[in-house]
Scaffold this motif. Structure first.
Motif, PDB file in Angstrom:
ATOM      1  N   ALA A  66       1.591  -0.640  -2.033  1.00 52.18           N
ATOM      2  CA  ALA A  66       0.510  -0.356  -2.989  1.00 52.18           C
ATOM      3  C   ALA A  66      -0.200  -1.649  -3.388  1.00 52.18           C
ATOM      4  O   ALA A  66      -1.429  -1.720  -3.399  1.00 52.18           O
ATOM      5  CB  ALA A  66       1.069   0.348  -4.220  1.00 52.18           C
ATOM      6  N   ARG A  67       0.580  -2.672  -3.706  1.00 53.00           N
ATOM      7  CA  ARG A  67       0.005  -3.935  -4.172  1.00 53.00           C
ATOM      8  C   ARG A  67      -0.799  -4.650  -3.084  1.00 53.00           C
ATOM      9  O   ARG A  67      -1.905  -5.134  -3.327  1.00 53.00           O
ATOM     10  CB  ARG A  67       1.134  -4.855  -4.663  1.00 53.00           C
ATOM     11  N   ASP A  68      -0.244  -4.705  -1.884  1.00 50.83           N
ATOM     12  CA  ASP A  68      -0.833  -5.548  -0.835  1.00 50.83           C
ATOM     13  C   ASP A  68      -1.731  -4.807   0.144  1.00 50.83           C
ATOM     14  O   ASP A  68      -2.566  -5.414   0.803  1.00 50.83           O
ATOM     15  CB  ASP A  68       0.278  -6.249  -0.057  1.00 50.83           C
ATOM     16  N   ARG A  69      -1.566  -3.499   0.246  1.00 51.70           N
ATOM     17  CA  ARG A  69      -2.342  -2.747   1.229  1.00 51.70           C
ATOM     18  C   ARG A  69      -3.109  -1.579   0.612  1.00 51.70           C
ATOM     19  O   ARG A  69      -3.784  -0.847   1.325  1.00 51.70           O
ATOM     20  CB  ARG A  69      -1.404  -2.249   2.334  1.00 51.70           C
ATOM     21  N   GLY A  70      -2.961  -1.411  -0.698  1.00 50.37           N
ATOM     22  CA  GLY A  70      -3.691  -0.351  -1.377  1.00 50.37           C
ATOM     23  C   GLY A  70      -3.232   1.050  -1.003  1.00 50.37           C
ATOM     24  O   GLY A  70      -3.969   2.007  -1.174  1.00 50.37           O
ATOM     25  N   ARG A  71      -2.020   1.173  -0.494  1.00 46.92           N
ATOM     26  CA  ARG A  71      -1.471   2.473  -0.081  1.00 46.92           C
ATOM     27  C   ARG A  71      -0.229   2.762  -0.914  1.00 46.92           C
ATOM     28  O   ARG A  71       0.843   2.224  -0.635  1.00 46.92           O
ATOM     29  CB  ARG A  71      -1.111   2.457   1.397  1.00 46.92           C
ATOM     30  N   ASP A  72      -0.360   3.623  -1.907  1.00 43.21           N
ATOM     31  CA  ASP A  72       0.752   3.923  -2.803  1.00 43.21           C
ATOM     32  C   ASP A  72       1.645   4.994  -2.197  1.00 43.21           C
ATOM     33  O   ASP A  72       1.674   6.146  -2.640  1.00 43.21           O
ATOM     34  CB  ASP A  72       0.230   4.355  -4.180  1.00 43.21           C
ATOM     35  N   LYS A  73       2.331   4.608  -1.136  1.00 36.48           N
ATOM     36  CA  LYS A  73       3.246   5.513  -0.458  1.00 36.48           C
ATOM     37  C   LYS A  73       4.297   4.681   0.268  1.00 36.48           C
ATOM     38  O   LYS A  73       4.065   3.509   0.569  1.00 36.48           O
ATOM     39  CB  LYS A  73       2.512   6.425   0.517  1.00 36.48           C
ATOM     40  N   PRO A  74       5.446   5.303   0.547  1.00 33.06           N
ATOM     41  CA  PRO A  74       6.476   4.550   1.266  1.00 33.06           C
ATOM     42  C   PRO A  74       6.073   4.324   2.715  1.00 33.06           C
ATOM     43  O   PRO A  74       5.250   5.052   3.269  1.00 33.06           O
ATOM     44  CB  PRO A  74       7.705   5.450   1.167  1.00 33.06           C
ATOM     45  N   THR A  75       6.642   3.313   3.304  1.00 31.91           N
ATOM     46  CA  THR A  75       6.471   3.039   4.728  1.00 31.91           C
ATOM     47  C   THR A  75       7.774   2.422   5.217  1.00 31.91           C
ATOM     48  O   THR A  75       8.606   2.008   4.415  1.00 31.91           O
ATOM     49  CB  THR A  75       5.247   2.139   4.989  1.00 31.91           C
ATOM     50  N   ASN A  76       7.966   2.359   6.510  1.00 34.86           N
ATOM     51  CA  ASN A  76       9.230   1.860   7.036  1.00 34.86           C
ATOM     52  C   ASN A  76       9.304   0.335   7.078  1.00 34.86           C
ATOM     53  O   ASN A  76      10.341  -0.246   6.786  1.00 34.86           O
ATOM     54  CB  ASN A  76       9.510   2.448   8.421  1.00 34.86           C
TER      55      ASN A  76
END
Length: 158
Positions: A66-76
């Motif tokens: 969320a902080r660095d890529r603007g995507r508030d979701k989990p990733t591997n």
């Protein structure tokens, strides 16, 4: 990220690999996880780039995403290139996400982890997968490296 770390010393001409075990459950989930991560990271031949591999939680990776890529979701896995020559690049991995993906694909969690460490290390070495040709080159490199590690090819259809 600042964490207590177990560092794997560099040998002559081989970049250092620092493994940060931020989530102790990694040890229960994948026995020998530090050795596996080091072996997978070293299998990628990238020119003297020191690397920090952070083994953490879904929550921590979601916050970074969320902080660095603007995507508030989990990733591997998240990969952060070195900010200056001589400083390490970072590969950050989420335990729960990796376990869920491995289960969904009927793969061993250790094999999926090895794949994602190789994937992250290839990003640090300059590979990318934003375009079809680049993605195919990266997949082929991953498959070759994983074969050397005796990990099944994740791209091969059963």
């Amino acid at each position: 990220m600042e964490h207590p770390a177990s560092s794997c010393p560099a040998s002559a001409g081989i970049p250092s690999i620092e493994i940060v075990l931020d989530e102790p459950a990694w040890r229960r989930a994948i026995p020998g996880v530090a050795a596996l991560v080091e072996r997978a990271a070293r299998a990628v031949k990238f020119a003297g780039v020191p690397t920090t591999v952070v083994l953490t939680t879904d929550r921590a990776v979601r916050r970074l995403n969320a902080r660095d890529r603007g995507r508030d979701k989990p990733t591997n896995v998240l990969t952060y290139p070195s900010s200056a020559p001589g400083l390490p690049g970072e590969i950050v991995l989420a335990l729960g996400q990796i376990r869920r993906e491995a289960a969904a694909a009927c793969r061993r969690p250790a094999h999926h982890l090895a794949h994602l460490v190789v994937h992250g290390a290839l990003h640090l070495a300059g590979y990318d997968h934003h375009h079809a040709g680049d993605a195919r080159r990266m997949e082929l490199a991953e498959a070759r490296i994983l074969h050397r590690l005796r990990v099944p090819n994740p791209w091969k259809r059963a």
